[in-house]
Design an enzyme around this catalytic site. Sequence first.
Site, mmCIF file in Angstrom:
data_model
loop_
_atom_site.group_PDB
_atom_site.id
_atom_site.type_symbol
_atom_site.label_atom_id
_atom_site.label_comp_id
_atom_site.label_asym_id
_atom_site.label_seq_id
_atom_site.Cartn_x
_atom_site.Cartn_y
_atom_site.Cartn_z
ATOM 1 N N GLU A 44 0.464 -7.305 -0.765
ATOM 2 C CA GLU A 44 0.507 -6.270 -1.797
ATOM 3 C C GLU A 44 1.831 -6.283 -2.552
ATOM 4 O O GLU A 44 1.867 -6.059 -3.762
ATOM 5 C CB GLU A 44 0.262 -4.886 -1.170
ATOM 6 N N TYR A 127 1.175 3.349 -4.048
ATOM 7 C CA TYR A 127 0.072 2.381 -4.075
ATOM 8 C C TYR A 127 0.102 1.476 -2.841
ATOM 9 O O TYR A 127 -0.916 1.300 -2.159
ATOM 10 C CB TYR A 127 0.126 1.520 -5.342
ATOM 11 N N ASP A 145 -3.329 1.592 -8.726
ATOM 12 C CA ASP A 145 -2.454 0.808 -9.595
ATOM 13 C C ASP A 145 -3.082 0.754 -10.977
ATOM 14 O O ASP A 145 -4.033 1.475 -11.281
ATOM 15 C CB ASP A 145 -2.215 -0.584 -9.012
#
Length: 386
Positions: A44, A127, A145
């Site tokens: 991520e 996020y 996001d």
Amino acid sequence: MTALHSQESLNAYYTENLLAWYRRGNRSLPWRMNRDPYRIWISEIMLQQTRVETVIPYFNRFMDKFPTVEALANAPEEEVLKAWEGLGYYSRARNLQAAARELVQDYDGVMPNDPEAVRGLKGIGPYTAGAILSIAYERPEPAVDGNVMRVLSRFFLLEDDIAKPSARVKIEKLARSLIPEGGAGDFNQGLMELGATVCTPKSPHCLTCPVMERCGARLEGRVDELPVKSKAKPPRPEARVAALAFDDAGRVLIRRRPESGLLAGLWELPHALLPAGSKEGAPTASLPVPAGAPGYPAADAAALAAELAAADGLRLVPEAWLTDAEHTFSHLRWDMRVFRSRLAPGAGAALPPGYAWMAAGEEALYPFPNLFVKLLQAFGPSAFVR
């Protein structure tokens, strides 16, 4: 049917259809091979402002080199930065290592299953925390996001400006209400998958969308209008001049950036900022252009030598205009003019602090920003036999 029941029906339709679509088949990505929170976290962070296709080889190499939180925490910083070289936004790599050290110190190297604790780690925002907690631990946390804001704005016909924090708060609340019990990870990944492969920014593939039948933007013909997003300021241009300087052994001169600020601690070619509006024009002859030849930007070369002498005490003689290059950051753009150079006669063997000579084959020892990686690959000591 009341408005409340209508909204509940719409929410249920969205959740059920998206989840079923994702579970029928999705992209095979290396970080989806298991629910290891460490792998999810690394992926991520890498995926922030970076395309999946670019991230995959970096992710695989990074995991080979740093397979555990402990390995990342204990690695020399330059090794971590070198493994990140080319991905950009190097603060991400530093924050990863800082958070890994926090995990080792405070959580025995294990990512905690607690929203507050995860969000408290260096470099982990809402996020990323939502992605880790939902995918690894099935916590019903939203992971919102730009892709997710676009997908939900279109389906639910939201007209809020997604560049504003208030819109993110509103969409996070909506996303949280959609997460199904026991399916948080698949649902959030489904949202990500839909935004990446179907509900794309331009020319979305509406006919293959699992929720197209009740998509507000499609039904009203407003897919191209949503989401609403005010334009960011364009990056500020900076004209710079750089030296690709060699010694008699064919080594190239490099310097290390300060430990704080833009590209902190990375290595680079020596370069200097030109005053606004002072950079000379485009080439009138094919490059390289030797000093003194028609079209040679003598003022730029003189500025390079003068600025490096004043700032670092480095005495250089530019010999030829080698190439022009540029690199865009989020807030500024470097327009770089590069001169092949040499140390001035009588400059002495001692280099200024922070400088070094790099020989062919030593590139792996020094992490560089992507602009200088490309320049060194094209013109550095390993690019040719001198």
